[in-house]
Design a protein around this motif. Structure first.
Motif, short mmCIF file in Angstrom:
data_model
loop_
_atom_site.label_atom_id
_atom_site.label_comp_id
_atom_site.label_asym_id
_atom_site.label_seq_id
_atom_site.Cartn_x
_atom_site.Cartn_y
_atom_site.Cartn_z
N HIS A 128 10.68 -27.77 25.41
CA HIS A 128 10.39 -27.74 26.94
C HIS A 128 8.90 -27.28 26.75
CE1 HIS A 128 14.44 -28.35 28.58
NE2 HIS A 128 14.46 -27.61 27.49
N ILE A 129 7.99 -27.91 27.54
CA ILE A 129 6.56 -27.34 27.40
C ILE A 129 6.08 -26.94 28.66
CG2 ILE A 129 3.97 -28.37 27.09
CD1 ILE A 129 5.29 -30.68 25.18
N LYS A 130 5.74 -25.75 28.54
CA LYS A 130 5.36 -24.88 29.79
C LYS A 130 3.98 -25.85 30.63
CE LYS A 130 6.08 -20.36 27.72
NZ LYS A 130 5.61 -19.05 27.19
N PRO A 131 3.82 -25.68 31.62
CA PRO A 131 2.83 -26.25 32.51
C PRO A 131 1.54 -25.51 32.13
CG PRO A 131 4.66 -25.73 34.30
CD PRO A 131 4.92 -25.13 32.63
N HIS A 132 0.40 -26.07 32.16
CA HIS A 132 -0.78 -25.74 31.73
C HIS A 132 -1.78 -25.41 33.13
CE1 HIS A 132 -4.70 -25.44 29.53
NE2 HIS A 132 -3.82 -25.15 28.50
N LYS A 133 -2.57 -24.34 32.78
CA LYS A 133 -3.48 -24.12 33.93
C LYS A 133 -4.66 -24.96 33.99
CE LYS A 133 -6.49 -21.02 31.14
NZ LYS A 133 -6.90 -19.60 30.96
N HIS A 134 -5.03 -25.99 33.30
CA HIS A 134 -5.93 -26.82 33.34
C HIS A 134 -5.53 -28.29 33.29
CE1 HIS A 134 -9.22 -23.77 33.01
NE2 HIS A 134 -8.77 -23.53 31.79
N PHE A 135 -4.75 -28.55 32.54
CA PHE A 135 -4.40 -30.02 32.22
C PHE A 135 -3.05 -30.35 32.59
CE2 PHE A 135 -6.90 -28.26 28.67
CZ PHE A 135 -8.38 -28.93 28.69
N MET A 136 -3.17 -31.78 33.18
CA MET A 136 -1.84 -32.65 33.08
C MET A 136 -1.62 -33.46 31.90
SD MET A 136 -0.32 -31.85 36.18
CE MET A 136 0.79 -33.14 36.36
N ARG A 137 -0.50 -33.85 31.57
CA ARG A 137 -0.27 -34.72 30.46
C ARG A 137 0.42 -35.85 30.59
NH1 ARG A 137 2.81 -32.80 24.74
NH2 ARG A 137 2.37 -34.68 23.57
N GLN A 138 -0.04 -36.94 29.93
CA GLN A 138 0.66 -38.22 30.13
C GLN A 138 0.67 -38.69 28.64
OE1 GLN A 138 -0.28 -40.91 33.15
NE2 GLN A 138 1.09 -42.63 32.28
N ASN A 139 1.82 -38.84 28.04
CA ASN A 139 1.93 -39.21 26.72
C ASN A 139 1.11 -38.46 25.77
OD1 ASN A 139 3.91 -41.12 27.26
ND2 ASN A 139 2.58 -42.50 27.82
N SER A 140 0.08 -39.18 25.14
CA SER A 140 -0.96 -38.51 24.43
C SER A 140 -2.36 -38.32 24.97
CB SER A 140 -1.28 -39.15 23.00
OG SER A 140 -1.82 -40.49 23.32
N ASP A 141 -2.52 -38.58 26.35
CA ASP A 141 -3.48 -38.21 27.28
C ASP A 141 -3.56 -36.97 28.14
OD1 ASP A 141 -4.58 -40.72 26.03
OD2 ASP A 141 -3.93 -41.93 27.71
N LEU A 142 -4.63 -36.46 28.28
CA LEU A 142 -4.87 -35.20 28.93
C LEU A 142 -5.67 -35.33 30.36
CD1 LEU A 142 -5.33 -32.43 26.33
CD2 LEU A 142 -3.30 -32.92 27.53
N PHE A 143 -5.45 -35.08 31.33
CA PHE A 143 -6.29 -35.30 32.68
C PHE A 143 -6.60 -33.88 33.18
CE2 PHE A 143 -3.30 -38.65 32.04
CZ PHE A 143 -4.17 -39.88 32.32
N TYR A 144 -7.98 -33.98 33.43
CA TYR A 144 -8.75 -32.66 33.95
C TYR A 144 -9.45 -33.03 35.26
CZ TYR A 144 -11.71 -28.62 34.29
OH TYR A 144 -12.33 -27.49 34.61
N GLU A 145 -9.49 -31.95 36.26
CA GLU A 145 -10.46 -32.33 37.41
C GLU A 145 -11.81 -31.42 37.55
OE1 GLU A 145 -8.95 -33.61 41.57
OE2 GLU A 145 -9.31 -31.31 41.75
N ALA A 146 -12.89 -31.82 37.40
CA ALA A 146 -14.11 -31.07 37.53
C ALA A 146 -14.83 -31.20 38.61
CB ALA A 146 -15.07 -31.57 36.31
#
Length: 375
Positions: A275-293
């Motif tokens: 179980h991976i905790k939610p991250h304050k910056h990123f959303m994850r999908q498979n091996s990709d990360l998503f960030y909003e700037a």
């Protein structure tokens, strides 16, 4: 009508024993009633399917009789009304004429008639003995990780209270120094044969000896430490290595790290639910990360270089002039390690243009001037 057990487990009719076992374990982890999102009804269905398909004899009956399998299994409770589902009556008719059902003793017919003629007790004993000689229980545990730990991999040292091999008898179940003798119940044959005469003829039922588990021999004295089971309960330290790139809700399998098998049987497996905790910056999908700037209007118009977080620390991102809100910029190779394969995923940065709400007088004048210039 019986359900399609192969469909319940999600395997084909030609599936191997290992494929059926893997499918069962996967579904058990998914539908266990004690887990979030578990489904008790589906859990019972898959357990029923596994009990049949994991047993060669029962699977053979199921493959032969198809949708009439349950009728064939329960005739002892309701008479002979379900035999219309059998495909071939010739052998059955011959047995009636000859008055001897011993030919069917290995094919499952003893289960059909056992309850009618008092054989239920023997079947329960056989089932219990089969469990004694079977594989050790599997164990499932849960581990929580941060996204950073999932990126780099992690180790956990935990203690698991489980059955382990008895140190006194080394798993054999016999008291040290005890002699091995011929089983007195079956006279060394490993099976019990019972013959009953009824108005329908003579019925011979063959079952595994409950005393020796089919071995034909037993120890003179059971181990005093474990009571003959070959196992004791104790807390055991286990080191769990989580590979880099592991994903949320993934299950790792540590073969033979579950409970020890009874009387020297095969050990079960240890399942580690991630179980991976939610991250304050990123959303994850498979091996990709998503960030909003977020950038200002002037930065969007003129272009800008901004500092954005990545899983390894901050990095510089070049935002081209004239970018629109909602556009996405890819940062190649800045995502998570690929668990299956080589390399890493990407990081995608979604640009959001911040529209100011409270403008100063000077800002308003400049915007009005830009408006007159056609912007």
């Amino acid at each position: 009508m019986a359900q399609d057990y192969y469909e319940i487990l999600g395997v084909g009719k030609g599936a191997s024993d290992d494929e059926i076992k893997r499918a069962y374990r996967r579904l058990a982890q998914k539908y266990h009633p004690d887990k979030p999102g578990g489904d008790e009804k589906k859990f019972k269905e898959m357990n029923e399917a596994y009990q049949v398909l994991s047993d060669k004899q029962k699977r053979g009956q199921y493959d032969q009789f198809g949708q009439t399998f349950e009728q064939a299994q329960t005739q002892g409770q309701g008479g002979f009304g379900g035999f219309e589902g059998f495909r071939d009556f010739s052998g059955f008719a011959d047995a009636f004429r000859n008055g001897d059902f011993s030919a069917f003793s290995g094919g499952g017919f003893e289960d059909i008639f056992s309850d009618i003629f008092g054989g239920g007790k023997d079947r329960r004993a056989r089932t219990k003995k089969s469990a004694v000689r079977g594989q050790g229980e599997d164990i499932a545990i849960d581990i929580e990780l941060t996204l950073e730990e999932a990126f780099s991999g992690a180790e956990r040292d935990i203690n698991i209270y489980k059955r382990t091999i008895c140190p006194a008898c080394k798993g054999g179940g016999a008291e040290p120094g005890s002699k091995t003798i011929t089983c007195p119940a079956c006279k060394g044959k490993g099976e019990i044969r019972q013959t009953r005469r009824t108005i329908l003829g003579t019925f011979t039922q063959v079952s595994t000896c409950p005393e020796c588990g089919g071995e034909g021999k037993k120890t003179e004295k059971k181990c005093r430490t474990c009571g003959g089971d070959g196992r004791v309960r104790e807390s055991v330290p286990v080191k769990i290595k989580v590979p880099a790139g592991v994903e949320d809700e993934m299950t790792l399998t540590l073969e033979s790290a579950g409970e020890a098998g009874p009387r020297g049987g095969i050990a079960g497996d240890l399942y580690v639910n991630i179980h991976i905790k939610p991250h304050k910056h990123f959303m994850r999908q498979n091996s990709d990360l998503f960030y909003e700037a977020e950038i200002s209007v002037s930065q969007a118009v003129l272009g800008v270089k901004i500092e954005v977080p990545t899983i390894e620390g901050n990095a510089i991102l070049s935002v081209p002039a004239g970018i629109e809100s909602g556009k996405v910029i890819k940062m190649s190779g800045k995502g998570m390690p690929k668990l299956r394969g080589y390399g890493r995923g990407d990081q995608f940065v979604k640009i959001k243009i911040k529209i100011p709400k409270n403008l100063t007088r000077r800002q308003k004048e400049l915007l009005e001037e830009l408006g007159r210039e056609g912007m």
